[in-house]
Design an enzyme around this catalytic site. Structure first.
Site, short mmCIF file in Angstrom:
data_model
loop_
_atom_site.label_atom_id
_atom_site.label_comp_id
_atom_site.label_asym_id
_atom_site.label_seq_id
_atom_site.Cartn_x
_atom_site.Cartn_y
_atom_site.Cartn_z
N GLY A 11 30.51 3.78 -16.35
CA GLY A 11 31.01 3.90 -17.72
C GLY A 11 32.48 3.60 -17.90
O GLY A 11 33.08 4.01 -18.89
N LEU A 84 21.12 -1.94 -18.27
CA LEU A 84 20.33 -2.94 -17.55
C LEU A 84 18.97 -3.25 -18.17
O LEU A 84 18.37 -4.27 -17.84
CB LEU A 84 20.13 -2.50 -16.09
CG LEU A 84 21.42 -2.32 -15.31
CD1 LEU A 84 21.12 -1.97 -13.86
CD2 LEU A 84 22.29 -3.56 -15.37
N HIS A 103 28.92 -9.54 -19.58
CA HIS A 103 28.30 -9.96 -18.32
C HIS A 103 29.42 -10.31 -17.33
O HIS A 103 30.36 -11.01 -17.69
CB HIS A 103 27.40 -11.17 -18.56
CG HIS A 103 26.63 -11.56 -17.34
ND1 HIS A 103 25.52 -10.85 -16.91
CD2 HIS A 103 26.83 -12.53 -16.42
CE1 HIS A 103 25.07 -11.39 -15.78
NE2 HIS A 103 25.85 -12.41 -15.48
N ASP A 144 20.82 -12.27 -21.05
CA ASP A 144 22.06 -13.06 -20.89
C ASP A 144 22.00 -14.42 -21.57
O ASP A 144 22.50 -15.41 -21.04
CB ASP A 144 22.37 -13.26 -19.39
CG ASP A 144 22.53 -11.94 -18.67
OD1 ASP A 144 23.02 -10.98 -19.30
OD2 ASP A 144 22.17 -11.87 -17.50
C1 GRF Z 1 30.33 -4.18 -15.71
O1 GRF Z 1 30.79 -4.97 -14.66
C2 GRF Z 1 29.54 -5.00 -16.70
O2 GRF Z 1 29.93 -6.33 -16.77
C3 GRF Z 1 28.15 -4.93 -16.13
O3 GRF Z 1 28.04 -3.64 -15.62
C4 GRF Z 1 29.34 -3.17 -15.22
C5 GRF Z 1 29.53 -1.81 -15.83
O4 GRF Z 1 30.61 -1.15 -15.29
N1 GRF Z 1 27.19 -5.35 -17.09
P1 GRF Z 1 31.07 0.23 -15.89
O5 GRF Z 1 29.89 1.16 -15.89
O6 GRF Z 1 31.56 -0.03 -17.29
O7 GRF Z 1 32.17 0.72 -15.00
#
Ligand code: GRF
Length: 188
Positions: A11, A84, A103, A144
């Site tokens: 997060g 996801l 992404h 995507d």
């Molecule tokens: C990020 O790198 C984003 O691009 C991907 O998941 C990651 C999430 O990281 N889809 P976080 O949970 O915000 O630290």
């Protein structure tokens, strides 16, 4: 305008977006939506007194996709930040051009099913590419695939590992994502 952030991981992007809008008079982060009990983002939500909606697969994909909860929290825009699951059609129909995703690569390269988290950075490093970056894009019914809004790049040095690349990408995400969210909302 209330934003819902969909996140299932640590997060850190959610945290940056929350901080960005904390003093904003018109835009609020009004809901964190998560499908993983125990995810780091849940503590971030609690620390910031933001309501959480924990969702489950059956209702998300074969029920009402939690559209009633979005309406209850008066959500007007959805940000995917490390979420996801695929977004079901019912939710896309309820939020046309109002769902964006980040992404961790330069789409259309290294996107699609299975291309998430460290899998992306491992594939990029294995390819020998000399740059990677981030893509912020609208969400449609395919992984995507929606229209790109913004990209930023970083160089890959020969010594970079997937882990080091992941750190560079996170820095780019934190630098740009909150401001791009704001721009997209202002355009509505
Ligand atoms: C990020 O790198 C984003 O691009 C991907 O998941 C990651 C999430 O990281 N889809 P976080 O949970 O915000 O630290």
């Amino acid at each position: 305008m209330n934003i819902a952030i969909f996140a299932s991981g640590a997060g850190s992007n959610a945290q940056k977006i929350i901080e960005h809008f904390r003093e904003n008079k018109t835009i609020h982060v009004g809901l964190i939506v998560c499908n993983k009990p125990g995810a780091g983002v849940l503590k971030i939500a609690a620390d910031n007194a933001i309501p959480v909606l924990l969702i489950e697969k059956e209702r998300f994909f074969r029920g009402d996709a939690y559209v009633p909860e979005m309406n209850l929290h008066e959500i007007g825009f959805i940000v995917l930040a490390g979420f996801l699951w695929k977004i079901p059609d019912a939710l896309i129909r309820a939020f046309p051009n109002k769902i964006i995703n980040i992404h961790p690569a330069l789409l259309p390269k290294y996107g699609g099913k299975g291309m998430y988290g460290m899998h992306v950075h491992e594939a990029v490093i294995a390819s020998g590419d000399t740059e990677s970056g981030i893509t912020i894009h609208y969400v449609n019914e395919k992984y995507d695939d929606g229209e790109a809004i913004f990209q930023a790049t970083c160089t890959i040095e020969p010594i970079d590992t997937p882990e080091l690349l992941a750190q560079k990408i996170h820095r780019l995400e934190h630098q740009y994502f909150p401001a791009i969210v704001e721009k997209c909302i202002e355009k509505l």
